[in-house]
Design an enzyme around this catalytic site. Sequence first.
Site, PDB file in Angstrom:
ATOM      1  N   HIS A   1       0.836  -1.209   0.000  1.00 34.20           N
ATOM      2  CA  HIS A   1       0.000   0.000   0.000  1.00 34.20           C
ATOM      3  C   HIS A   1       0.867   1.254   0.000  1.00 34.20           C
ATOM      4  O   HIS A   1       0.655   2.178  -0.801  1.00 34.20           O
ATOM      5  CB  HIS A   1      -0.915  -0.029   1.233  1.00 34.20           C
ATOM      6  CG  HIS A   1      -1.636   1.251   1.498  1.00 34.20           C
ATOM      7  ND1 HIS A   1      -2.973   1.437   1.198  1.00 34.20           N
ATOM      8  CD2 HIS A   1      -1.216   2.420   2.073  1.00 34.20           C
ATOM      9  CE1 HIS A   1      -3.336   2.659   1.556  1.00 34.20           C
ATOM     10  NE2 HIS A   1      -2.291   3.277   2.090  1.00 34.20           N
ATOM     11  N   GLU A   2       1.854   1.302   0.882  1.00 31.12           N
ATOM     12  CA  GLU A   2       2.695   2.494   0.989  1.00 31.12           C
ATOM     13  C   GLU A   2       3.541   2.707  -0.260  1.00 31.12           C
ATOM     14  O   GLU A   2       3.740   3.845  -0.704  1.00 31.12           O
ATOM     15  CB  GLU A   2       3.582   2.406   2.230  1.00 31.12           C
ATOM     16  CG  GLU A   2       2.826   2.389   3.548  1.00 31.12           C
ATOM     17  CD  GLU A   2       1.900   3.581   3.707  1.00 31.12           C
ATOM     18  OE1 GLU A   2       2.171   4.648   3.112  1.00 31.12           O
ATOM     19  OE2 GLU A   2       0.886   3.451   4.414  1.00 31.12           O
TER      20      GLU A   2
ATOM     21  N   HIS B   1       1.556   4.436  -2.917  1.00 36.11           N
ATOM     22  CA  HIS B   1       1.455   5.887  -2.721  1.00 36.11           C
ATOM     23  C   HIS B   1       2.641   6.577  -3.379  1.00 36.11           C
ATOM     24  O   HIS B   1       2.498   7.638  -4.004  1.00 36.11           O
ATOM     25  CB  HIS B   1       1.432   6.224  -1.228  1.00 36.11           C
ATOM     26  CG  HIS B   1       0.070   6.210  -0.614  1.00 36.11           C
ATOM     27  ND1 HIS B   1      -1.010   6.860  -1.172  1.00 36.11           N
ATOM     28  CD2 HIS B   1      -0.387   5.644   0.538  1.00 36.11           C
ATOM     29  CE1 HIS B   1      -2.076   6.683  -0.403  1.00 36.11           C
ATOM     30  NE2 HIS B   1      -1.728   5.949   0.634  1.00 36.11           N
TER      31      HIS B   1
ATOM     32  N   GLU C   1      -6.436   7.001  -1.000  1.00 37.84           N
ATOM     33  CA  GLU C   1      -6.280   5.844  -0.113  1.00 37.84           C
ATOM     34  C   GLU C   1      -6.915   4.596  -0.731  1.00 37.84           C
ATOM     35  O   GLU C   1      -6.347   3.500  -0.675  1.00 37.84           O
ATOM     36  CB  GLU C   1      -6.910   6.129   1.254  1.00 37.84           C
ATOM     37  CG  GLU C   1      -6.110   7.065   2.140  1.00 37.84           C
ATOM     38  CD  GLU C   1      -4.740   6.513   2.478  1.00 37.84           C
ATOM     39  OE1 GLU C   1      -4.637   5.328   2.860  1.00 37.84           O
ATOM     40  OE2 GLU C   1      -3.759   7.262   2.331  1.00 37.84           O
TER      41      GLU C   1
END
EC number: 3.4.24.-
Length: 294
Positions: free
Chosen positions: A138-139, A142, A213
């Site tokens: 997930h990070e 980003h 997100e």
Amino acid sequence: MHRHHNGLKTAVLFGGIWGVLLLIGAFLASSFRSPGVLLVFVVIGLATSAYSYWNSAGLALRAMRARPVSEAEQPGMHRIVRELSTAARQPMPQLYVSPTMAPNAFATGRNPENAAVCCTEGILQLLDERELRGVLGHELMHVYNRDILTSSVAGALAGVITSIAQFGVFFGSALGGGRDGEERANPLALLLLSLMAPLAASVIQLAISRTREYDADEDGARLTGDPLALASALRKLELGTRQLPLPPERELVNSSHMMIANPFRGQGVARLFSTHPPMAERIARLEALAGYRR
């Protein structure tokens, strides 16, 4: 499907925040005899936001008291990030650990070549390796989706709107005329504008953050190939952040939009102003991506 929808939604929201900026600019330009003064506030707002974007990595890492960690200190974290970066064909970011026991993680940096991923001690202790892999995926997305740039531009526009609105309410009477025969700026309209325009801009900015997100959840799950691992991590983080929230200090509040979970307690109306979508909705989307049926 979600990915295309979220991209379109982000574009529409950016259009909305630009619309607020143009509306307030047009109103004040028609009210003041010196509309060029507004340019000063636009420049100040953009310069402040550019500084924040350029230094975002250092600001967030300092706020969390994070330190870089070697592979000898965190072999599992390094291995996971190296594998995922290789799979994505992207540079591997620098890795940091924050000493706080509040479970969370975030990514920051100007671009994929100048990025950092940070995990707290709390999240490293809370999650198993599979769940940590989901969080790190997930990070990384980003970083690779350049969401930090997206949030910085949204923040810049919101900051410009706030600066112009403050200019209008404090100096409107001085610049709105006042000589005989000249029309003075409506003080009530200026007051309403100064209150509503920044509020509208902030709500749109937060909506953009929530949309990004969702995209990081989906893209990170596709990168790891394990949506249910991230869903499991989010369940643990929802409970963990409630039990061990971060203190609402200004530096932490300014960095909270970068984190995978809302690090503060917030209920009721406060949810409207959250930088994160509801955990239940994020988990449901990940389960749907995995084809999970209750």
